[in-house]
Write a protein that holds these residues in place. Sequence first.
Motif, PDB file in Angstrom:
ATOM      1  N   ARG A 170       0.858  -1.178   0.000  1.00 33.85           N
ATOM      2  CA  ARG A 170       0.000   0.000   0.000  1.00 33.85           C
ATOM      3  C   ARG A 170       0.896   1.230   0.000  1.00 33.85           C
ATOM      4  NH1 ARG A 170      -2.990  -3.937   0.328  1.00 33.85           N
ATOM      5  NH2 ARG A 170      -5.128  -3.996   1.144  1.00 33.85           N
ATOM      6  N   LEU A 171       0.361   2.337  -0.440  1.00 33.27           N
ATOM      7  CA  LEU A 171       1.096   3.594  -0.341  1.00 33.27           C
ATOM      8  C   LEU A 171       1.420   3.877   1.121  1.00 33.27           C
ATOM      9  CD1 LEU A 171      -0.903   5.756  -2.882  1.00 33.27           C
ATOM     10  CD2 LEU A 171       1.536   5.185  -3.054  1.00 33.27           C
ATOM     11  N   LEU A 230      -1.329   0.593 -11.571  1.00 34.00           N
ATOM     12  CA  LEU A 230      -0.450   0.945 -10.448  1.00 34.00           C
ATOM     13  C   LEU A 230      -1.260   1.510  -9.284  1.00 34.00           C
ATOM     14  CD1 LEU A 230       2.394   1.348  -9.267  1.00 34.00           C
ATOM     15  CD2 LEU A 230       2.419   3.603 -10.361  1.00 34.00           C
ATOM     16  N   VAL A 231      -2.218   2.398  -9.611  1.00 32.97           N
ATOM     17  CA  VAL A 231      -3.042   2.987  -8.552  1.00 32.97           C
ATOM     18  C   VAL A 231      -3.833   1.901  -7.835  1.00 32.97           C
ATOM     19  CG1 VAL A 231      -4.996   4.510  -8.093  1.00 32.97           C
ATOM     20  CG2 VAL A 231      -3.151   5.274  -9.608  1.00 32.97           C
ATOM     21  N   ASP A 232      -4.442   0.993  -8.598  1.00 33.20           N
ATOM     22  CA  ASP A 232      -5.218  -0.084  -7.978  1.00 33.20           C
ATOM     23  C   ASP A 232      -4.337  -0.942  -7.081  1.00 33.20           C
ATOM     24  OD1 ASP A 232      -7.480   0.748  -9.246  1.00 33.20           O
ATOM     25  OD2 ASP A 232      -7.398  -0.756 -10.844  1.00 33.20           O
ATOM     26  N   ARG A 233      -3.143  -1.243  -7.552  1.00 32.40           N
ATOM     27  CA  ARG A 233      -2.238  -2.109  -6.788  1.00 32.40           C
ATOM     28  C   ARG A 233      -1.828  -1.460  -5.469  1.00 32.40           C
ATOM     29  NH1 ARG A 233       1.441  -5.998  -8.594  1.00 32.40           N
ATOM     30  NH2 ARG A 233       2.567  -6.886  -6.817  1.00 32.40           N
ATOM     31  N   LEU A 234      -1.576  -0.145  -5.497  1.00 31.40           N
ATOM     32  CA  LEU A 234      -1.065   0.534  -4.305  1.00 31.40           C
ATOM     33  C   LEU A 234      -2.167   1.096  -3.407  1.00 31.40           C
ATOM     34  CD1 LEU A 234       2.024   2.415  -5.779  1.00 31.40           C
ATOM     35  CD2 LEU A 234       1.998   0.356  -4.367  1.00 31.40           C
ATOM     36  N   THR A 235      -3.405   0.995  -3.836  1.00 33.48           N
ATOM     37  CA  THR A 235      -4.498   1.451  -2.982  1.00 33.48           C
ATOM     38  C   THR A 235      -5.395   0.303  -2.549  1.00 33.48           C
ATOM     39  OG1 THR A 235      -5.829   2.001  -4.942  1.00 33.48           O
ATOM     40  CG2 THR A 235      -4.550   3.783  -3.933  1.00 33.48           C
ATOM     41  N   LEU A 240       4.920  -4.746 -13.319  1.00 36.38           N
ATOM     42  CA  LEU A 240       4.195  -4.090 -12.235  1.00 36.38           C
ATOM     43  C   LEU A 240       4.828  -4.434 -10.891  1.00 36.38           C
ATOM     44  CD1 LEU A 240       1.852  -2.440 -11.123  1.00 36.38           C
ATOM     45  CD2 LEU A 240       0.413  -4.492 -11.279  1.00 36.38           C
ATOM     46  N   ASP A 241       5.240  -5.691 -10.732  1.00 35.16           N
ATOM     47  CA  ASP A 241       5.908  -6.089  -9.483  1.00 35.16           C
ATOM     48  C   ASP A 241       7.190  -5.288  -9.278  1.00 35.16           C
ATOM     49  OD1 ASP A 241       3.955  -7.902  -8.904  1.00 35.16           O
ATOM     50  OD2 ASP A 241       5.062  -9.647  -9.667  1.00 35.16           O
ATOM     51  N   ARG A 242       7.963  -5.102 -10.354  1.00 36.37           N
ATOM     52  CA  ARG A 242       9.212  -4.334 -10.235  1.00 36.37           C
ATOM     53  C   ARG A 242       8.916  -2.880  -9.879  1.00 36.37           C
ATOM     54  NH1 ARG A 242      10.744  -7.540 -14.754  1.00 36.37           N
ATOM     55  NH2 ARG A 242      10.122  -5.878 -16.198  1.00 36.37           N
ATOM     56  N   LEU A 243       7.870  -2.322 -10.442  1.00 39.31           N
ATOM     57  CA  LEU A 243       7.510  -0.933 -10.167  1.00 39.31           C
ATOM     58  C   LEU A 243       7.095  -0.764  -8.698  1.00 39.31           C
ATOM     59  CD1 LEU A 243       7.136   1.879 -11.380  1.00 39.31           C
ATOM     60  CD2 LEU A 243       4.832   1.210 -12.063  1.00 39.31           C
ATOM     61  N   VAL A 244       6.319  -1.698  -8.209  1.00 42.17           N
ATOM     62  CA  VAL A 244       5.900  -1.643  -6.811  1.00 42.17           C
ATOM     63  C   VAL A 244       7.098  -1.833  -5.888  1.00 42.17           C
ATOM     64  CG1 VAL A 244       4.528  -2.806  -5.040  1.00 42.17           C
ATOM     65  CG2 VAL A 244       3.539  -2.359  -7.292  1.00 42.17           C
ATOM     66  N   ALA A 245       8.001  -2.731  -6.257  1.00 42.90           N
ATOM     67  CA  ALA A 245       9.200  -2.936  -5.448  1.00 42.90           C
ATOM     68  C   ALA A 245      10.041  -1.669  -5.374  1.00 42.90           C
ATOM     69  CB  ALA A 245      10.029  -4.089  -6.019  1.00 42.90           C
ATOM     70  N   ALA A 246      10.078  -0.889  -6.457  1.00 41.01           N
ATOM     71  CA  ALA A 246      10.816   0.373  -6.445  1.00 41.01           C
ATOM     72  C   ALA A 246      10.169   1.364  -5.476  1.00 41.01           C
ATOM     73  CB  ALA A 246      10.874   0.954  -7.852  1.00 41.01           C
ATOM     74  N   PHE A 247       8.846   1.374  -5.428  1.00 39.44           N
ATOM     75  CA  PHE A 247       8.150   2.216  -4.458  1.00 39.44           C
ATOM     76  C   PHE A 247       8.532   1.815  -3.032  1.00 39.44           C
ATOM     77  CE2 PHE A 247       5.715   3.952  -7.822  1.00 39.44           C
ATOM     78  CZ  PHE A 247       4.935   4.984  -7.339  1.00 39.44           C
ATOM     79  N   HIS A 263       8.114   4.686  -0.295  1.00 40.00           N
ATOM     80  CA  HIS A 263       6.828   5.284  -0.651  1.00 40.00           C
ATOM     81  C   HIS A 263       5.685   4.265  -0.609  1.00 40.00           C
ATOM     82  CE1 HIS A 263       9.180   8.711  -1.643  1.00 40.00           C
ATOM     83  NE2 HIS A 263       9.685   8.202  -2.744  1.00 40.00           N
ATOM     84  N   ALA A 264       5.999   2.995  -0.349  1.00 43.90           N
ATOM     85  CA  ALA A 264       4.991   1.951  -0.203  1.00 43.90           C
ATOM     86  C   ALA A 264       5.432   1.016   0.912  1.00 43.90           C
ATOM     87  CB  ALA A 264       4.799   1.178  -1.507  1.00 43.90           C
ATOM     88  N   VAL A 265       4.475   0.428   1.596  1.00 42.77           N
ATOM     89  CA  VAL A 265       4.765  -0.475   2.717  1.00 42.77           C
ATOM     90  C   VAL A 265       3.910  -1.723   2.571  1.00 42.77           C
ATOM     91  CG1 VAL A 265       5.448   1.354   4.306  1.00 42.77           C
ATOM     92  CG2 VAL A 265       3.053   0.705   4.153  1.00 42.77           C
ATOM     93  N   THR A 266       4.407  -2.824   3.128  1.00 42.27           N
ATOM     94  CA  THR A 266       3.677  -4.086   3.067  1.00 42.27           C
ATOM     95  C   THR A 266       3.048  -4.443   4.404  1.00 42.27           C
ATOM     96  OG1 THR A 266       5.713  -5.311   3.561  1.00 42.27           O
ATOM     97  CG2 THR A 266       5.142  -4.998   1.248  1.00 42.27           C
TER      98      THR A 266
END
Length: 279
Positions: free
Chosen positions: A5-6, A42-47, A58-65, A70-73
């Motif tokens: 999530r963001l 990306l928005v759906d994945r992080l919200t 998409l996984d790589r992009l989220v991992a960069a966040f 800027h994103a937490v699990t």
Amino acid sequence: MNRSRLAPGAGIVTAPGDRPVLRTSEGEFLRIDTGHVGPGELVDRLTEGQGQAASAELDRLVAAFEEAGHAVTEPRRPPLTGRTVHLLGAPVLTEPLARFAAAEGAEVQSASADDVAGLAGRRDTALVWCLDSPVAEGLWDEADRLPARHTAWLRCHREGAHTWTEPLASAPGDVTAAHVRLRRLASTAAHRELAAYWAGHRTPDTGPHPTEPAAALIAALLTADLIAWASGEPHRGSGLPARRRLRRIDLRDLTVTEHPVLPVPEVAPLPAPTARTAP
């Protein structure tokens, strides 16, 4: 699938006709290169935690966040979780502080002056002593020894219409109450008068005492210092670090001013005078 999530305070902004932009928790705006990933995915994945279609990109992009913070699990843990805060002093200040510290995850306990020495050496523990009066000579001497044993020490007191919150001390070499007194005496031409005021040579106190809003403000500032101690981030933003910051709160209009303060180095005692022998 990663349930990222963001991070708290972060958000994604999409201006009409433009690509998405990340607004960080610090208020910066950073353009996002989503590559072949749709901005909506990306928005759906992080919200929502998942999108309609997963992909390695998409996984790589989220991992960069996540790597950039800027994103937490994991769900956000209150910042004072695992910390114990002992409160001592004026209820008008300790009562709101107890509520605020507990809301941030601290285990809050009341303390007495007799408990202070026994707190030495307890890590993840802080003593907060709040006075609605000037500090009596020697009252904080025992508590000033706590940082040398890695117990955090935070305090505030009132002098007339001003309440002072002193720097949080949590390690050897940090600013103690004795250091603050020496620095304040050195910074004023009325050092004799200020010392006499502290020693009790003054007329009876006429206030003003903290009102409910003033007490809430002071408690919030002290809670912020405790969070800085617990997070190990004494300096964030453009302000002074919590371990080097002396605040003065004017109880009449609730203005807050900050002053930098440093420890006072120890000096060797003067040599004892030697007796002269007659020629």
